[in-house]
Design a protein around this motif. Structure first.
Motif, PDB file in Angstrom:
ATOM      1  N   GLN A 110      17.591  57.110  62.277  1.00 11.64           N
ATOM      2  CA  GLN A 110      17.340  55.699  62.579  1.00 11.64           C
ATOM      3  C   GLN A 110      16.569  55.543  63.881  1.00 11.64           C
ATOM      4  O   GLN A 110      15.643  54.726  63.963  1.00 11.64           O
ATOM      5  CB  GLN A 110      18.662  54.930  62.626  1.00 11.64           C
ATOM      6  CG  GLN A 110      19.293  54.783  61.252  1.00 11.64           C
ATOM      7  CD  GLN A 110      20.551  53.955  61.287  1.00 11.64           C
ATOM      8  OE1 GLN A 110      20.687  53.061  62.121  1.00 11.64           O
ATOM      9  NE2 GLN A 110      21.473  54.225  60.369  1.00 11.64           N
ATOM     10  N   ARG A 112      12.908  53.834  64.197  1.00  8.30           N
ATOM     11  CA  ARG A 112      12.601  52.738  65.133  1.00  8.30           C
ATOM     12  C   ARG A 112      11.395  53.098  66.007  1.00  8.30           C
ATOM     13  O   ARG A 112      10.518  52.266  66.253  1.00  8.30           O
ATOM     14  CB  ARG A 112      13.808  52.427  66.011  1.00  8.30           C
ATOM     15  CG  ARG A 112      14.891  51.664  65.314  1.00  8.30           C
ATOM     16  CD  ARG A 112      16.039  51.289  66.271  1.00  8.30           C
ATOM     17  NE  ARG A 112      17.193  50.950  65.497  1.00  8.30           N
ATOM     18  CZ  ARG A 112      18.143  51.814  65.116  1.00  8.30           C
ATOM     19  NH1 ARG A 112      18.103  53.069  65.492  1.00  8.30           N
ATOM     20  NH2 ARG A 112      19.148  51.417  64.370  1.00  8.30           N
ATOM     21  N   VAL A 116      10.483  45.988  66.608  1.00  7.90           N
ATOM     22  CA  VAL A 116      11.769  46.627  66.338  1.00  7.90           C
ATOM     23  C   VAL A 116      12.902  45.816  66.950  1.00  7.90           C
ATOM     24  O   VAL A 116      12.857  45.457  68.125  1.00  7.90           O
ATOM     25  CB  VAL A 116      11.797  48.066  66.890  1.00  7.90           C
ATOM     26  CG1 VAL A 116      13.151  48.715  66.643  1.00  7.90           C
ATOM     27  CG2 VAL A 116      10.690  48.899  66.258  1.00  7.90           C
ATOM     28  N   GLU A 165      16.075  46.158  68.312  1.00 11.85           N
ATOM     29  CA  GLU A 165      16.876  47.258  68.859  1.00 11.85           C
ATOM     30  C   GLU A 165      18.376  46.976  68.862  1.00 11.85           C
ATOM     31  O   GLU A 165      19.180  47.888  68.770  1.00 11.85           O
ATOM     32  CB  GLU A 165      16.434  47.579  70.284  1.00 11.85           C
ATOM     33  CG  GLU A 165      15.042  48.165  70.388  1.00 11.85           C
ATOM     34  CD  GLU A 165      14.940  49.616  69.943  1.00 11.85           C
ATOM     35  OE1 GLU A 165      15.973  50.259  69.682  1.00 11.85           O
ATOM     36  OE2 GLU A 165      13.804  50.099  69.857  1.00 11.85           O
ATOM     37  N   LYS A 199      21.920  47.113  64.570  1.00 12.76           N
ATOM     38  CA  LYS A 199      22.006  48.472  64.036  1.00 12.76           C
ATOM     39  C   LYS A 199      23.167  48.565  63.054  1.00 12.76           C
ATOM     40  O   LYS A 199      24.176  47.882  63.206  1.00 12.76           O
ATOM     41  CB  LYS A 199      22.211  49.486  65.159  1.00 12.76           C
ATOM     42  CG  LYS A 199      21.054  49.513  66.142  1.00 12.76           C
ATOM     43  CD  LYS A 199      21.276  50.500  67.249  1.00 12.76           C
ATOM     44  CE  LYS A 199      20.075  50.485  68.204  1.00 12.76           C
ATOM     45  NZ  LYS A 199      20.209  51.438  69.281  1.00 12.76           N
TER      46      LYS A 199
END
Length: 188
Positions: free
Chosen positions: A126, A130, A140, A142, A145
């Protein structure tokens, strides 16, 4: 006005747990969200600038670019292959990154999620995804998740959509992506 999210799955296996997670996302999509699960990543040749020319772009790559261009956001599901991103997903990102600075994902919100057999749920893959998406021009997200560990045992007899904890976490991811893709303004 509906928010369109394009979902890409980094596993080609029909019974992939990441594919099942993407199917769960389609099923759990909140009102006002349309999730399109893109098929055909296996048919896209490896990125080659020599064939990425007007009139020469392979049909499967052109279809991927069109689907991404029509989307308001992307949701990528990745397993972890040897500690990193699967080649098929990286290749899709490469095609979506061109033309440089104006690719189909340029400036669009992108969330990366997934499940893997290991105890960390594929976080290395992952993170690499990203990184690649950010360099490719995607925006992205961040702080959104979802890494689900132990996929082989957790989903041995249960589809991710039927796992209450996973369904709740996935719904949170979808709600956040919906808001980031303009869903809050569209609903106002």
């Amino acid at each position: 006005m509906s928010v369109r999210i394009l979902a890409l799955v980094g596993s080609l296996r029909a019974g992939s747990h990441n594919r099942q997670l993407a199917e769960a996302a389609v099923k759990l999509a909140p009102e006002g969200v349309e999730i399109a699960l893109h098929e055909g990543l296996a048919e896209i040749p490896f990125y080659n600038e020599d064939i990425d020319v007007e009139g020469g772009v392979p049909a499967a790559a052109a279809q991927l670019r069109e689907a991404a261009a029509a989307a308001d956001a992307l949701l990528l599901f990745t397993p972890e292959y040897n500690g990193t991103i699967p080649a098929v997903l990286k290749n899709a990102i490469d095609w979506l990154s061109r033309p440089f600075g104006a690719g189909a994902i340029s400036g669009k919100p992108v969330v990366v999620a997934g499940t893997a057999f290991g105890q960390y749920g594929g976080v290395w893959a992952q993170d690499e995804t990203r990184k690649a998406v950010g360099i490719a021009g995607g925006k992205v997200v961040e702080d959104v998740k979802l890494a689900i560990p132990g996929s082989m045992t957790r989903f041995a007899e249960t589809h991710p959509a039927d796992d209450a904890e996973v369904a709740e976490q996935l719904a949170e991811v979808l709600n956040r992506l919906h808001a980031l893709a303009g869903g809050e303004q569209a609903a106002a």
